[in-house]
Write a protein that holds these residues in place. Structure first.
Motif, PDB file in Angstrom:
ATOM      1  N   MET A  16       0.828  -1.210   0.000  1.00  0.00           N
ATOM      2  CA  MET A  16       0.000   0.000   0.000  1.00  0.00           C
ATOM      3  C   MET A  16       0.861   1.258   0.000  1.00  0.00           C
ATOM      4  O   MET A  16       0.551   2.246  -0.664  1.00  0.00           O
ATOM      5  CB  MET A  16      -0.931  -0.002   1.217  1.00  0.00           C
ATOM      6  N   GLY A  17       1.981   1.192   0.725  1.00  0.00           N
ATOM      7  CA  GLY A  17       2.888   2.335   0.728  1.00  0.00           C
ATOM      8  C   GLY A  17       3.527   2.557  -0.632  1.00  0.00           C
ATOM      9  O   GLY A  17       3.668   3.692  -1.102  1.00  0.00           O
ATOM     10  N   GLY A  18       3.931   1.459  -1.287  1.00  0.00           N
ATOM     11  CA  GLY A  18       4.545   1.574  -2.601  1.00  0.00           C
ATOM     12  C   GLY A  18       3.580   2.104  -3.636  1.00  0.00           C
ATOM     13  O   GLY A  18       3.980   2.801  -4.578  1.00  0.00           O
ATOM     14  N   LEU A  19       2.292   1.746  -3.509  1.00  0.00           N
ATOM     15  CA  LEU A  19       1.283   2.234  -4.455  1.00  0.00           C
ATOM     16  C   LEU A  19       0.828   3.653  -4.142  1.00  0.00           C
ATOM     17  O   LEU A  19       0.033   4.228  -4.898  1.00  0.00           O
ATOM     18  CB  LEU A  19       0.067   1.295  -4.447  1.00  0.00           C
ATOM     19  N   GLY A  20       1.296   4.210  -3.024  1.00  0.00           N
ATOM     20  CA  GLY A  20       0.947   5.582  -2.673  1.00  0.00           C
ATOM     21  C   GLY A  20      -0.395   5.729  -1.991  1.00  0.00           C
ATOM     22  O   GLY A  20      -0.895   6.848  -1.837  1.00  0.00           O
ATOM     23  N   TRP A  21      -0.976   4.586  -1.545  1.00  0.00           N
ATOM     24  CA  TRP A  21      -2.297   4.670  -0.937  1.00  0.00           C
ATOM     25  C   TRP A  21      -2.261   5.325   0.446  1.00  0.00           C
ATOM     26  O   TRP A  21      -3.289   5.790   0.938  1.00  0.00           O
ATOM     27  CB  TRP A  21      -2.922   3.272  -0.823  1.00  0.00           C
ATOM     28  N   LEU A  22      -1.126   5.278   1.091  1.00  0.00           N
ATOM     29  CA  LEU A  22      -1.038   5.792   2.459  1.00  0.00           C
ATOM     30  C   LEU A  22      -0.570   7.246   2.523  1.00  0.00           C
ATOM     31  O   LEU A  22      -0.504   7.831   3.602  1.00  0.00           O
ATOM     32  CB  LEU A  22      -0.078   4.919   3.284  1.00  0.00           C
ATOM     33  N   GLN A  23      -0.235   7.801   1.367  1.00  0.00           N
ATOM     34  CA  GLN A  23       0.343   9.146   1.386  1.00  0.00           C
ATOM     35  C   GLN A  23      -0.625  10.192   1.929  1.00  0.00           C
ATOM     36  O   GLN A  23      -0.263  11.006   2.782  1.00  0.00           O
ATOM     37  CB  GLN A  23       0.788   9.559  -0.022  1.00  0.00           C
ATOM     38  N   LEU A  24      -1.887  10.131   1.452  1.00  0.00           N
ATOM     39  CA  LEU A  24      -2.858  11.108   1.931  1.00  0.00           C
ATOM     40  C   LEU A  24      -3.160  10.916   3.414  1.00  0.00           C
ATOM     41  O   LEU A  24      -3.357  11.891   4.151  1.00  0.00           O
ATOM     42  CB  LEU A  24      -4.153  11.011   1.115  1.00  0.00           C
TER      43      LEU A  24
END
Length: 917
Positions: A16-24
């Motif tokens: 999830m971190g690699g896909l950018g899902w946790l950035q927001l």
């Protein structure tokens, strides 16, 4: 291979971190930290705001660049460290206005003035080409370029700022970097939104322009000048505070750099935290049940948030929490899944599926607070929920088979699908506002949201209907608030401008001519200052009521400012009709206003401009009415029609005002002195200081015009302080040469009512190292009578420190014996209009004689002005006059010439200066 819940959680978290899902999520958590740790800091940065009240006073936007030049001069005189002027000066205005701004910028050292530069795409088609926008070349040569570009995060909020950019030989560095002279700053850094915007001193552009500020607030301070008014559009979305003006964001970026930038932890630290947490979680999950595992996860989440918040507040350290928290929560989820047997899992899935189908109608439809109607694509109703019956007051009537148009108006009744439903089904419109009708015939507004679905091979529309009567009421209230003044209920400035634009831009409804009357209450500020704003507000309400009683239905009465009103009227004969109405409005103010048992008198000045005779533009029409009003106010005239020369006079007044400040700074002003002869001793005991100004372009400017301009532009105190300091220093020179005289200085009527009078005059005396007993302040009767109580208090304080008071121009104002017996004056000056004709006019002689007798009875010395002959001197000596002043003794002379003249008096009792020149 069998993976443990902890390892599965780690892999899913990393994915999830690699896909950018946790950035927001991470950004939201960091925003929450900033919100929790909000604090006020001690900042050396000041924001000068281009705010709503500045726009309201200066009447137009964009402003003439002369205003910006004046502000820069004000700030330079206040001794600021440097200035970032966040206003786009890339386009030319007029040569005159541009030159004013260029001269103001040149007065600074180049590195002390920063002007904005920004980059933007060359087109909206997505190409990579950029264009650079910079100030006018003449401005760029005398300033440095500061970057104003800000890049939003994925959620559209501004969190980071670039310290510089370089494109096509153009480099712009962030203003905060230049102000702090930071070395080797990072390319970008996070803005610390835990710093409260109220940490910065904020001054209104209008107040600084008018000199209504304490210069100590700005000395050696960094300054950002920028727009904060909502209507100027420089409002950007930010975390914590939702939206902030660009100038405030620049200030926060500066303060972040000053306090220490936010530092993210290293990737190695983050990896170490995830691995350590995974190992700990794996050990815990092996030995505890689901309850304790849940407690471990809850405590872990709380601990992570607390530690990261503490690090943020204490060391400005950004500790990522989204991944560790996701690791804990997903680990607990995998832990539960592994504890469930497959049979339990199948039963759970089946139960959820059954519940979903069963709740399709019972939960979504029957329990909905909104009315839900299902119907065919031709609008025939199939079913409704209970909320529909309540909304339309249907009772138990069966409405299945009826057409929707019986309940929601404006729907088509044909066989083809309705336009509204068709547009909603295609995604063109999500909701539509319509009028609905209840069973009892009551019509009310509703919002409908149709959704198209295929049910058993049939097209069905599900229409959600919501009563928006309250929304309509609130909308009407907000509309009224936006267009009307909250105090008087009259139309406001927005409504006036909207109506003017509508009239001017509507060819069909445009009248052949109309008039605009602008009304400004005279000395209304005195009521607010002396009796309070509550009394002032009641007076404004009563004024509005009286004006409204004179207004006809085809007219618009508006309150556009604190004590400013306007009337917009369509007429056949503009001049006659508008003047008659203005006279009626003026007449309505003649009766006193009663507030809290107080009887208050209010007068007003009226300015009139005509369309299309004077202007065919709304802004110019209002400006011309304002110009005519000020002409009426300064000339003590009744309702006044605009004339082109009024605008020229305003321009002249502004030019002289700007030149006056420069004249004081560059010693263009000069002082002349006229002696006073003591008739008892035949010696010079005092000299009167008289201001002189020979303008390099406009020639000699009379003192009364200088004082009038100074009083109306906020320069009266600087001018008075300059005059006092200069006169007292010249007095010190005469004293050092053995001439023991006093110096008399005229005091503006406005300053005698000023609460800071004693402190500021005492400061001038100390600065000149003078004896207060050597100073005489000459005050007029009008200065005393405008507020006798306050004038008496200040007069007593002046006498207490040793300053003598002289009543100037006696007999030409509101002559009153009541103040003479209480005012601590030492002398009284008879106006020259009585003295010069006293031998030719018996009434003038009697006035002089009675005034001398009255003054002596009250223990006052008498000074006669305008003595121009030996005969008048002899007559005054016989009447017992104490001192005389006039051309027969000496003309006003500069300091050095007067010193020579005084020296000659040691051997000669009296010499006419004009004969020696």
């Amino acid at each position: 291979m069998v993976f443990s819940p902890a390892s599965l959680a780690l892999m899913s978290t990393l994915l999830m971190g690699g896909l950018g899902w946790l950035q927001l999520i991470e950004l939201r958590l960091q925003d929450a930290q900033a919100t929790l740790t909000r604090h006020v800091v001690d900042s050396d940065l000041v924001i000068v705001e281009i705010d709503a009240k500045s726009l309201n006073q200066l009447k137009q936007w964009p402003w003439p660049r002369g205003y910006h030049a004046q502000l820069l001069d004000k700030l330079r005189a206040a001794g600021v460290a440097d200035i970032f002027y966040d206003v786009d000066f890339s386009a030319e205005s007029t040569p005159t206005e541009d030159q004013k701004l260029i001269q103001a910028v040149r007065a600074y050292k180049k590195e002390r003035v920063m002007l904005p530069g920004f980059i933007q795409p060359a087109s909206s088609l997505g190409q990579n080409d950029l264009i650079v926008t910079t100030p006018l070349p003449a401005l760029s040569q005398n300033s440095v370029l500061a970057s104003v570009n800000m890049r939003p995060d994925r959620d559209g909020l501004i969190r980071t700022v670039s310290t510089h950019w370089h494109i096509n030989d153009t480099t712009a560095i962030l203003a905060g970097v230049r102000m702090l002279q930071a070395t080797n700053p990072p390319n970008t850094y996070r803005i610390n939104y835990s710093i409260e915007p109220r940490s910065f001193t904020r001054l209104s552009f209008k107040d600084v322009l008018n000199g209504h500020f304490d210069t100590a607030q700005l000395r050696n301070k960094h300054i950002i000048v920028g727009a904060t008014a909502i209507e100027l559009g420089d409002i950007l979305p930010v975390p914590v505070y939702n939206a902030l003006p660009g100038a405030v964001i620049q200030a926060l970026a500066y303060q972040t750099l000053s306090e220490g930038i936010l530092k993210p932890t290293s990737a190695l630290t983050n990896w170490g935290l995830l691995i350590a947490l995974t190992l700990l979680m794996a050990g815990i999950f092996m030995i505890v049940g689901w309850g304790r595992a849940l407690l471990f996860v809850a405590v872990g989440v709380f601990a992570l948030l607390a530690i990261s918040t503490y690090c943020f507040q204490k060391w400005h350290l950004i500790l990522p929490t989204a991944q560790p928290i996701t690791l804990l929560i997903s680990g607990f989820g995998f832990f539960l899944i592994t504890r469930l047997e497959q049979q339990h899992l199948r039963l759970l899935i089946q139960a959820l599926d059954i519940r979903r189908k069963d709740a399709l109608m019972s939960s979504v439809v029957n329990n909905s607070m909104d009315a839900i109607i299902t119907m065919s694509d031709q609008g025939v109703i199939k079913s409704v929920n209970p909320a529909t019956r309540t909304l339309f007051q249907l009772g138990s009537d069966n409405i299945a088979g009826k057409h929707i148009s019986e309940f929601i108006l404006d729907f088509e009744t044909g066989d083809q699908p309705m336009d509204t439903l068709g547009m909603c089904a295609k995604g063109m419109r999500k909701t539509v506002e319509k009028q609905a009708r209840q069973a009892n015939g009551k019509v009310f507004p509703v919002e409908i949201s149709p959704n198209k679905m295929l049910f058993e091979n049939e097209v069905v529309f599900t229409v959600f209907v919501r009563d928006i009567s309250e929304r309509f009421s609130q909308r009407a209230i907000l509309q009224h608030q936006a267009t009307h003044d909250s105090l008087t209920g009259l139309a406001n400035r927005y409504q006036l401008n909207h109506t003017l634009q509508k009239i001017i831009n509507s060819p069909q409804d445009k009248p052949a001519s109309f008039a605009l009357i602008l009304i400004d209450l005279d000395k209304f500020k005195d009521i607010n200052d002396s009796l309070g704003h509550a009394v002032g507000d009641q007076v404004l309400v009563q004024v509005a009521e009286r004006f409204a009683s004179q207004i006809k239905k085809n007219m618009l009465l508006a309150r556009i400012g604190g004590d400013e009103f306007t009337v917009l009227m369509s007429t056949q004969d503009n001049t006659l009709d508008a003047t008659q109405l203005a006279e009626s409005l003026h007449q309505s103010l003649q009766q006193p206003f009663t507030v809290n048992d107080l009887s208050l008198e209010v007068d007003a000045s009226f300015g009139i401009s005509l369309y299309p005779e004077h202007a065919n533009d709304a802004g110019l029409l209002l400006q011309h009415a304002d110009t005519a009003m000020y002409a009426a106010k300064h000339g003590s005239m009744g309702p006044t029609l605009f004339k082109p020369e009024f605008a020229e006079m305003n321009t002249l007044r502004m030019t002289v005002s700007t030149s006056l400040r420069k004249a004081m700074a560059e010693s263009q002003l000069n002082m002349h002195y006229q002696p006073k002869l003591d008739l008892a001793t035949n010696t010079i005991t005092c000299v009167e200081a008289l201001l002189r100004w020979q303008h390099p372009e406009m020639g000699y400017i009379p003192p009364d015009k200088i004082i009038d301009i100074a009083e109306n532009t906020g320069l009266i105190w600087p001018l008075t302080e300059w005059t006092l300091t200069r006169a007292l220093r010249d007095l010190n020179t005469w004293t050092s040469h053995g001439h023991r005289v006093q110096v008399a200085v005229n005091l503006s009527a406005r300053l005698l009512q000023d609460a800071s009078l004693i402190d500021r005059i005492s400061q001038c005396i100390r600065a000149a190292e003078a004896d207060p007993r050597s100073l005489i302040l000459e005050i007029t009767e009008s200065a005393i009578m405008s507020d006798p109580a306050r004038a008496l208090k200040n007069a007593l304080s002046l006498r207490a420190i040793g300053i003598d008071l002289s009543i100037d121009d006696f007999g030409t104002g509101y002559s009153s014996l009541s103040y003479l017996k209480t005012l601590p004056a030492t002398e009284l000056k008879i106006d020259k209009s009585f003295v010069m004709e006293m031998l030719n006019q018996k009434t003038d002689y009697l006035i002089v004689q009675s005034t001398i007798n009255l003054a002596h009875t009250l223990g006052l010395k008498v000074v006669a002005e305008g003595v121009e002959s030996e005969a008048v001197l002899s007559a005054l000596r016989k009447l017992g006059c104490d001192l005389i002043q006039g051309y027969h003794i000496s003309k006003p002379a500069p300091h050095d010439q007067l010193q020579s003249w005084l020296s000659s008096q040691a051997s000669s009792t009296r010499t006419v200066l004009s004969q020696r020149m």
